[in-house]
Write a protein that holds these residues in place. Structure first.
Motif, short mmCIF file in Angstrom:
data_model
loop_
_atom_site.label_atom_id
_atom_site.label_comp_id
_atom_site.label_asym_id
_atom_site.label_seq_id
_atom_site.Cartn_x
_atom_site.Cartn_y
_atom_site.Cartn_z
N GLU A 1 -30.47 -19.32 43.96
CA GLU A 1 -30.02 -20.72 44.00
C GLU A 1 -29.06 -21.02 42.83
OE1 GLU A 1 -30.83 -23.75 45.51
OE2 GLU A 1 -30.20 -25.08 43.87
N ILE A 2 -29.44 -20.61 41.62
CA ILE A 2 -28.61 -20.87 40.43
C ILE A 2 -27.29 -20.08 40.54
CG2 ILE A 2 -28.48 -20.42 37.93
CD1 ILE A 2 -30.17 -22.86 38.47
N ASN B 1 -25.77 -19.03 43.21
CA ASN B 1 -24.88 -19.61 44.23
C ASN B 1 -24.20 -20.89 43.73
OD1 ASN B 1 -24.88 -17.77 46.33
ND2 ASN B 1 -26.84 -18.51 47.12
N ARG B 2 -24.94 -21.70 42.95
CA ARG B 2 -24.33 -22.91 42.37
C ARG B 2 -23.16 -22.54 41.46
NH1 ARG B 2 -27.92 -27.95 41.20
NH2 ARG B 2 -29.58 -27.63 42.69
N VAL B 3 -23.38 -21.51 40.65
CA VAL B 3 -22.32 -21.10 39.72
C VAL B 3 -21.11 -20.57 40.48
CG1 VAL B 3 -21.73 -19.37 37.95
CG2 VAL B 3 -23.82 -20.72 37.74
N ALA C 1 -20.19 -21.25 43.55
CA ALA C 1 -19.50 -22.36 44.24
C ALA C 1 -18.71 -23.18 43.21
CB ALA C 1 -20.53 -23.23 44.96
N GLY C 2 -19.28 -23.34 42.03
CA GLY C 2 -18.61 -24.10 40.97
C GLY C 2 -17.32 -23.42 40.50
N ARG D 1 -14.74 -24.02 43.22
CA ARG D 1 -14.28 -25.41 43.22
C ARG D 1 -13.34 -25.66 42.04
NH1 ARG D 1 -19.14 -27.34 43.85
NH2 ARG D 1 -19.42 -27.63 41.62
N PRO E 1 -30.52 -26.44 36.75
CA PRO E 1 -29.32 -27.06 37.30
C PRO E 1 -28.51 -27.82 36.24
CG PRO E 1 -31.15 -27.36 38.80
CD PRO E 1 -31.71 -26.69 37.58
N VAL F 1 -26.24 -25.52 34.46
CA VAL F 1 -25.12 -25.14 35.34
C VAL F 1 -24.10 -26.28 35.38
CG1 VAL F 1 -24.47 -24.53 37.71
CG2 VAL F 1 -26.57 -23.61 36.71
N GLU F 2 -24.60 -27.53 35.48
CA GLU F 2 -23.66 -28.66 35.56
C GLU F 2 -22.81 -28.78 34.30
OE1 GLU F 2 -25.86 -32.23 36.64
OE2 GLU F 2 -26.60 -31.12 38.40
N LEU G 1 -20.36 -25.98 34.22
CA LEU G 1 -19.25 -26.09 35.19
C LEU G 1 -18.26 -27.18 34.78
CD1 LEU G 1 -21.07 -25.46 38.60
CD2 LEU G 1 -19.49 -23.93 37.38
#
Ligand SMILES: Cc1ncc(COP(=O)(O)O)c(C=O)c1O
Length: 435
Positions: free
Chosen positions: A324-325, A327-329, A331-332, A335, A392, A395-396, A399
């Motif tokens: 999960e972490i 994939n967030r990174v 995707a970030g 983006r 999260p 990660v935020e 990012l």
């Protein structure tokens, strides 16, 4: 930012050949002349340098070792207990039998287990047992598997045989010339090449990671398994980096292909030295016909740390969190790159994610990225290994910093001033001699 780490690194360069014990911890690979290099303490995802400066580690989580995060309380408690009870005696520690049972429960195809303390030596043991079992010498492999002679022998025949297998330029000086022609590389997903090598040579083992930089193509791992069975070759899965990322065990569990031998290190014990070689009894019994033995393979801290790590990994469903972490990174990154108009290529499984700046001077751009992120107090490069401690919110904030850094990079690329913005030399890639 303080400079104590850089000064110590300069001292180390004079006293320690190559400055560090692990190529991947060299300052020159990250940010020559500016990288903090040394830490005073670490907790969770945070690292403090020698001047007390705090960084959030969004790089390699202890080069893949600290899958739960730094100084994990549960693992550290188990280690403290092992220390207090005595880490070494004339007798053996019972934890090694408990751990062997647990590893075989997680990997039901495996029947027997041996231990070491580092990945490279555990791979050398796996190769030795495969050679002892088959009575053959030659190895076909894909990927990086450590520093030992069996592996570097591939670079005796062709200087660049190991290029594309994670690390370019691994020099084989000191490896006996007699080993020439004993190790042959093939590329991941290239079944044809593997078939070709298997048809030409009597092989002791096929050595590979089940997954890492790319996913297996449909049927690839099954074909490898079939080639190994057909030719009586031992299939060894190196799970030193891929293990404990996608499942609470080897990544091969996910793909439904069982090897004859699998090797774990790094994440199995969250920052304490430990490695395990697990395998089918038929192959593993060959350890009784070849001498493989070492004093510190019997100490207690490694197995105690591994038991605590594995139990927490299962209890907290750590693999789900890492995916999960990661994939967030990923995707970030995508983006942020799209917003800034930067060309990047994504790679790696989610928990071991990576990207590359798709420019001829990509390495210079990457060096500037690390410099910009360090100024924002992130340890960051073009790879991110997730840990259970990454939340999260980390990660935020990371990012947000990546978005700002990517905007600066895009502007610098357009104005052709990437190199001018660097406060030190461009980072190196791969193995090189330190002057
Ligand atoms: C797939 C793989 N095999 C072997 C090794 C070597 O392990 P160690 O550095 O513990 O000797 C590594 C380390 O990066 C690895 O990623």
């Amino acid at each position: 930012m303080g400079h104590s780490g850089q000064q110590l690194y300069e001292r180390a360069r004079r006293r320690i050949p190559g400055a560090t014990q692990l190529l991947s911890k060299r300052a020159g690979l990250f940010l020559p002349g500016q990288w903090p290099s040394y830490y005073s303490r670490a907790k969770g995802v945070e690292v403090w340098d020698l001047d007390g400066e705090r960084y959030v580690d969004m790089a390699y989580s202890g080069i893949g070792a600290c899958v739960l995060g730094y100084a994990d309380p549960d693992v550290d408690a188990a280690v403290h207990e092992a220390v207090c009870l005595g880490s070494m005696t004339t007798l053996n520690c019972p934890e090694e039998v408990e751990l062997a049972d647990l590893l075989c429960e997680i990997h039901p195809w495996a029947e027997m287990v041996r231990y070491a303390r580092t990945g490279g030596e555990a791979m050398a043991m796996a190769v030795r047992v495969a050679r002892a079992h088959t009575g053959r010498e030659k190895i076909v492999f894909c990927g990086y598997h450590g520093w030992h002679d069996w592996y570097l022998a591939a670079n005796l025949s062709e200087n660049d045989a190991l290029v594309g297998h994670l690390l370019p330029g691994l020099a084989p000086a000191g490896v006996p010339q007699g080993l020439r022609g004993t190790a042959f590389p093939f590329h991941y997903n290239d079944v044809r090449k593997l078939e070709e090598i298997a048809a030409r040579h009597e092989l002791a083992a096929i050595v590979m990671e089940p997954v890492r930089g790319q996913e297996p193509q449909a049927g690839f791992l099954k074909s490898v398994r079939e080639i190994s069975r057909r030719s009586g070759t031992v299939l060894i899965f190196d799970e030193i980096s891929s293990g404990w990322r996608l499942t609470s065990g080897g990544a091969h569990l996910l793909y439904g292909v069982a090897p004859d031998v699998a090797v774990f290190a790094k994440a199995i014990s969250n920052g304490y030295p430990m490695a395990a070689i697990i395998g089918v009894a038929d192959v593993m019994q060959a350890f009784q016909s070849t001498f493989v033995s070492s004093t510190y393979w019997t100490e207690r801290i490694g197995p105690a740390a591994a038991l605590a790590t594995i139990r927490k990994h299962r209890r907290c469903e750590v693999a789900k969190h890492l995916i999960e972490i990661g994939n967030r990174v990923k995707a970030g990154w995508r983006r942020a790159a799209d917003r800034a108009g930067l060309a990047i290529k994504l790679g790696g499984i989610a928990p071991l994610a990576s990207f590359a700046f798709d420019y001829p001077n990509g390495q210079t751009v990457r060096t500037l990225f690390t410099q910009l992120m360090l100024e924002k107090r992130f340890l960051a490069t073009s790879g991110f290994y997730a840990s259970y401690a990454h939340q999260p919110e980390h990660v935020e904030s990371y990012l947000r910093a990546v978005e700002e850094a990517f905007a600066v990079l895009a502007d610098a690329i357009e104005k052709k001033e990437v190199e001018r913005l660097l406060k030190g030399p461009v980072a190196q890639a791969g193995f090189y001699r330190l002057a």
